[in-house]
Motif scaffolding. Structure first.
Motif, PDB file in Angstrom:
ATOM      1  N   ILE A   1      47.130  23.485  67.848  1.00 36.09           N
ATOM      2  CA  ILE A   1      47.311  23.923  69.246  1.00 36.09           C
ATOM      3  C   ILE A   1      46.841  25.364  69.381  1.00 36.09           C
ATOM      4  O   ILE A   1      46.149  25.739  70.343  1.00 36.09           O
ATOM      5  N   LEU A   2      47.176  26.174  68.398  1.00 35.65           N
ATOM      6  CA  LEU A   2      46.779  27.582  68.420  1.00 35.65           C
ATOM      7  C   LEU A   2      45.261  27.696  68.354  1.00 35.65           C
ATOM      8  O   LEU A   2      44.649  28.464  69.095  1.00 35.65           O
TER       9      LEU A   2
ATOM     10  N   PHE B   1      39.987  28.821  70.873  1.00 39.03           N
ATOM     11  CA  PHE B   1      38.639  28.408  71.267  1.00 39.03           C
ATOM     12  C   PHE B   1      38.492  28.392  72.793  1.00 39.03           C
ATOM     13  O   PHE B   1      37.444  28.764  73.328  1.00 39.03           O
ATOM     14  N   GLY B   2      39.551  27.996  73.484  1.00 39.05           N
ATOM     15  CA  GLY B   2      39.521  27.965  74.957  1.00 39.05           C
ATOM     16  C   GLY B   2      39.345  29.366  75.515  1.00 39.05           C
ATOM     17  O   GLY B   2      38.547  29.594  76.432  1.00 39.05           O
ATOM     18  N   VAL B   3      40.090  30.309  74.935  1.00 40.39           N
ATOM     19  CA  VAL B   3      39.985  31.704  75.401  1.00 40.39           C
ATOM     20  C   VAL B   3      38.583  32.250  75.135  1.00 40.39           C
ATOM     21  O   VAL B   3      37.988  32.926  75.979  1.00 40.39           O
ATOM     22  N   ILE B   4      38.032  31.927  73.967  1.00 42.23           N
ATOM     23  CA  ILE B   4      36.668  32.389  73.637  1.00 42.23           C
ATOM     24  C   ILE B   4      35.669  31.818  74.638  1.00 42.23           C
ATOM     25  O   ILE B   4      34.778  32.517  75.135  1.00 42.23           O
TER      26      ILE B   4
END
Lengths: 232, 153
Positions: free
Chosen positions: B5-6, B11-14
């Motif tokens: 999850i982390l 990856f989503g934030v990047i």
């Protein structure tokens, strides 16, 4: 020297992609006056040494379909060296008459100069006009001479077409007068138009209904106008 | 469980940061059909010229034809190759008034390659209903994202 020649040959091989060879890329077709569907064929051969795949064949016009036929009956868009095929354009016409160009685009898996190799095939279709005026418009000028002018409506071919009804559009009868004469019944008609007044720009239309059994020839029309004076 | 999850969140934030960075550098995604003057054939015009240089003050003519309902350009006259005589008859007064007012006419069909625009342009000019008639490069493909010009079917 030999090394340079070898490099040149290798580069040349990569720059020139394999292509399908079409017998022609422009085909002129004259259809029958009552045609609704017109078929146009473009035969081709893979004369190269590479296997070529057609990845897309498309007619951008909504009035046209494109199909492929193979003499060898294979269900494949992949053409090995020496294999042949035919691109068929199917054009649908409603009341169109005259001449028009329609294009089919063929895209293969080859690339040329870094771009997709696309071949454009043009179908130039003519639907003969059986009845029509010798000029589509008559013009006069505001304040100019109100000279009578003529339009001849003629019928092509051996079958007569009779004019049944005449109608002047846009309320133009306030500005124009006309005389209709039958020169040769079923074949030649003469319409003489004379302006009644020319004090302002005006557009008129004369529309004739016929007894033609072909829908696209059931009406004939031409326009007339009184135009502003041309600036010198 | 927590580690993937982390990782997904990282990856989503990047990805979001990359998207924002691209937006900051390159600006809004350009959906406009590219149109270069050197690509124009005779009588063709770019949408940018129509809306920019001409201020959008033109009479539009829709040459697409076809029987299915589709989005339309606001105020466009309809003249198709399949019913030219009838539709020219209906459109003639508007064309003539535009001619008197010095307003240009721009004809469009589905795409650049459909050919209908050229035919309709020829019919308008040969009937002397208007003489300053252009063909929109790209046809409807150039207009499709212009919500300000389009009405729903």
């Amino acid at each position: 020297m030999l090394q340079k020649l070898l490099v040149f040959l290798v580069v040349t091989c990569f720059c020139h992609a394999a292509e399908l060879s079409f017998d022609y890329t422009l085909k002129e077709v004259t259809a029958k006056p009552d045609a609704k569907l017109v078929f146009v064929e473009f035969p081709f051969t893979n004369k190269s040494k590479e296997t070529i795949k057609i990845v897309n064949y498309n007619a951008p016009c909504s009035c046209m379909e494109a199909r492929i036929r193979r003499p060898d009956k294979k269900q494949s868009l992949v053409f090995a060296p020496g294999e042949k095929g035919v691109i068929i354009g199917i054009l649908e016409f409603e009341n169109f008459k005259g001449t028009i160009d329609k294009i089919i685009e063929i895209k293969t898996d080859q690339s040329k100069d870094g771009k997709d190799a696309i071949v454009k095939l043009t179908s130039r279709v003519t639907i003969p006009v059986l009845i029509g005026p010798d000029k589509p418009f008559l013009e006069w000028e505001v304040g100019g001479a109100m000279t009578p002018k003529e339009v001849i409506i003629s019928v092509q071919g051996e079958h007569p077409i009779n004019i049944l009804k005449k109608e002047m559009g846009y309320g133009a009868d306030a500005y124009f007068d006309y005389k209709f004469e039958v020169v040769k019944p079923g074949f030649i008609y003469k319409v003489t138009v004379t302006p009644k007044k020319n004090n302002e720009p005006t557009l008129g239309a004369l529309r004739f209904s016929t007894d033609s059994k072909i829908g696209r020839f059931k009406n004939v029309q031409f326009f007339m106008s009184i135009n502003p004076k041309k600036k010198k | 469980m927590k580690s993937w999850i982390l990782q997904t969140a990282v990856f989503g934030v990047i990805a979001i940061m990359c998207a924002l960075g691209t937006y900051a550098i390159a600006g809004k995604y350009q959906r406009d059909l590219p149109c270069h003057p050197e690509d124009l054939k005779e009588h063709e015009v770019c949408l940018s010229t129509v809306l920019g240089d001409w201020g959008g003050d033109v009479l539009w003519v829709d040459a697409r034809g076809g029987k299915t309902a589709k989005p339309m350009l606001k105020g466009a006259l309809v003249i198709s190759e399949s019913n030219t005589d009838e539709e020219l008859n209906h459109a003639a007064q508007a064309l003539f008034k535009a001619k008197l007012a010095g307003k240009k006419v721009v004809v469009f069909c589905n795409s650049r390659a459909c050919g209908k625009s050229a035919y309709v342009r020829k019919e308008i000019v040969s009937h002397h209903l208007h003489d300053d008639v252009y063909i929109l490069y790209g046809g409807w493909q150039a207009l499709a994202d212009r919500d300000d010009l389009i009405t729903a079917p």
